[in-house]
Design an enzyme around this catalytic site. Structure first.
Site, PDB file in Angstrom:
ATOM      1  N   CYS A 416      49.813  59.211 -16.105  1.00  0.00           N
ATOM      2  CA  CYS A 416      50.677  60.293 -16.588  1.00  0.00           C
ATOM      3  C   CYS A 416      51.465  60.937 -15.451  1.00  0.00           C
ATOM      4  CB  CYS A 416      49.842  61.376 -17.273  1.00  0.00           C
ATOM      5  SG  CYS A 416      49.099  60.892 -18.841  1.00  0.00           S
ATOM      6  N   MET A 417      50.895  60.932 -14.255  1.00  0.00           N
ATOM      7  CA  MET A 417      51.505  61.646 -13.124  1.00  0.00           C
ATOM      8  C   MET A 417      52.416  60.776 -12.275  1.00  0.00           C
ATOM      9  SD  MET A 417      48.377  64.158 -11.924  1.00  0.00           S
ATOM     10  CE  MET A 417      47.178  62.831 -11.694  1.00  0.00           C
TER      11      MET A 417
END
Length: 435
Positions: A416-417
């Site tokens: 996600c990052m």
């Protein structure tokens, strides 16, 4: 740990075009955002509006994130491997007044309810640093204040690269609309990316798409989650664009429960290597939730054929030119599968084939990785071991544990990052050698 400096921006001639031939190929370049002052503005009163379940200890979250970035830099081995989006935004604003004006105009037009049009002229007179600060925090000396963008640390959702094209997101929530504008202005105006503006895919109004829902399973197959954040209309628009512009031949729309725990496809399914997938098991069960709509291009331009598939495992076996090994997030017991899926056990990031990062807390997922030949190491140990030497992708399979005590409270894992913009295949002789 708070000492990592932004890498200098190379000339346009040195920069690469977008290139993601498939998931889990060797990373070349990735866009991230280390949490900063915008995260300090999340409070008990506004956290739900900002899509946060909890309040992070920002100092620790920054240390954890910078540690992750250091691992990427070591694996990739090039000075501009990690690009910080806040630096890209400042450089974009410094490059041209046109970029600052475009950002302000898009902001006022996209968020009319915030009445930013009343201060549009003042915003256009901001210096690059002032406008960057306003973009991230919503804070300024103006009478009107805006919300911060703490979700910017989840850069995956801003866009998705498929081959040499990049698909811009359409945020599903107002809280993330400014993030979509930030990445839009960077890709169209930053000196690094502007020469490739013809490779940017912008979706039509009225659809929603976030990059965590898209995975490039192979050079000719893309998976897209039909989730609470990505609409069927967006999937159809993406399929049309990919069939027209790239060598993609198959798009699979994977149905997900429309709830926060499964907000994106990559919360239940990520590649650890080209042949291995970390998966939340119900996605693959016959009576689970992972049925797929299969899109293929028709002979007539602008049209495509669809057919329904009741089980994702079966259609992947049919379409991919390799057998997949499915490693269960949380192990074999449903309780632990659900617990570790909730804490992003299925959301790992492959920085190279068989070299992945995940949160340390998902111990049962790591144990299953060990059983499949992965050496388990902490991020600190990995960096210490390779401090004076290079990491050679493909020589062994390694699962790197990131502490993530604070980052995990943001409800997003290492994939996600990260927004990879370039990967490449490792030489065929560099297959992982196991432990």
């Amino acid at each position: 740990m708070d000492t990592v400096q932004a890498s200098p921006t190379p000339s346009v001639e040195q920069s690469s075009a977008y290139s993601i031939p498939a998931e889990a190929h060797l990373l070349e370049q990735v866009i991230v955002h280390t949490p900063g002052s915008e995260m300090e503005l999340v409070s008990p009163a506004n956290r739900e509006d900002l899509l946060f379940d909890d309040i992070l200890f920002v100092g620790h979250a920054r240390q954890e994130h910078l540690l992750m970035c250091s691992v990427f830099e070591k694996i990739v081995g090039r000075p501009d491997a990690v690009l910080q989006i806040k630096d890209l935004l400042r450089e974009t604003f410094e490059a041209a007044e046109e970029a600052r004006h475009a950002f302000v105009e898009k902001l006022c037009r996209s968020l009319p309810e915030q009445n930013l049009g009343a201060v549009e002229d003042e915003l256009k007179r901001f210096s690059p640093e002032e406008l960057q600060q306003f973009a991230l925090t919503g804070q300024s000396d103006l009478a009107i204040q805006a919300q911060p963008v703490p979700n910017l640390m989840f850069t995956r959702d801003l866009a998705a690269v498929v081959h040499d094209h990049i698909i811009l997101s359409h945020a599903a929530t107002v809280a993330r609309t400014r993030e979509s504008i930030i990445i839009n202005v960077i890709l169209h105006h930053h000196p690094r990316f502007a020469p490739h503006s013809d490779k940017v895919i912008e979706l039509p109004p009225g659809v929603t798409f976030e990059g965590g829902d898209l995975l490039v399973a192979s050079p000719d197959t893309v998976l897209i989650g039909h989730s609470e954040r990505t609409s069927l209309g967006a999937i159809m628009a993406i399929a049309h664009e990919l069939f027209e512009r790239t060598s993609i031949e198959h798009v699979l729309a994977v149905d997900l429960p429309k709830r926060r725990a499964t907000m994106h496809l990559d919360t239940v399914f990520t590649f650890a290597s080209p042949e291995e997938v970390i998966v939340f098991p119900p996605l693959l069960e016959t009576h689970g939730f992972g049925y797929a709509m299969h899109f293929t291009a028709a002979d007539e331009t602008g049209r495509f054929v669809t057919d329904m598939r009741r089980n994702l495992r079966d259609v992947l076996d049919e379409l991919l030119d390799r057998d997949l090994t499915f490693i269960p997030c949380g192990g074999t017991e449903r309780l632990h599968q659900e617990r570790e899926q909730w804490t992003d056990g299925a959301n790992v990031f492959a920085a190279a084939p068989g070299a992945i990062l995940g949160y340390e807390r998902n111990s049962r997922t790591f144990e299953r990785l060990r059983e499949h030949g992965y050496r388990i190491v902490s991020a600190e140990s990995f960096l210490s071991y390779f401090e004076s030497g290079e990491f050679h992708p493909g020589r062994e399979k390694v699962a790197i544990q990131l502490g993530g005590t604070e980052l995990s409270r943001g409800r997003g894992g290492p994939r996600c990052m990260t927004l990879p913009v370039a990967r490449h295949a490792t030489p065929s002789g560099d297959a992982p050698a196991g432990e």
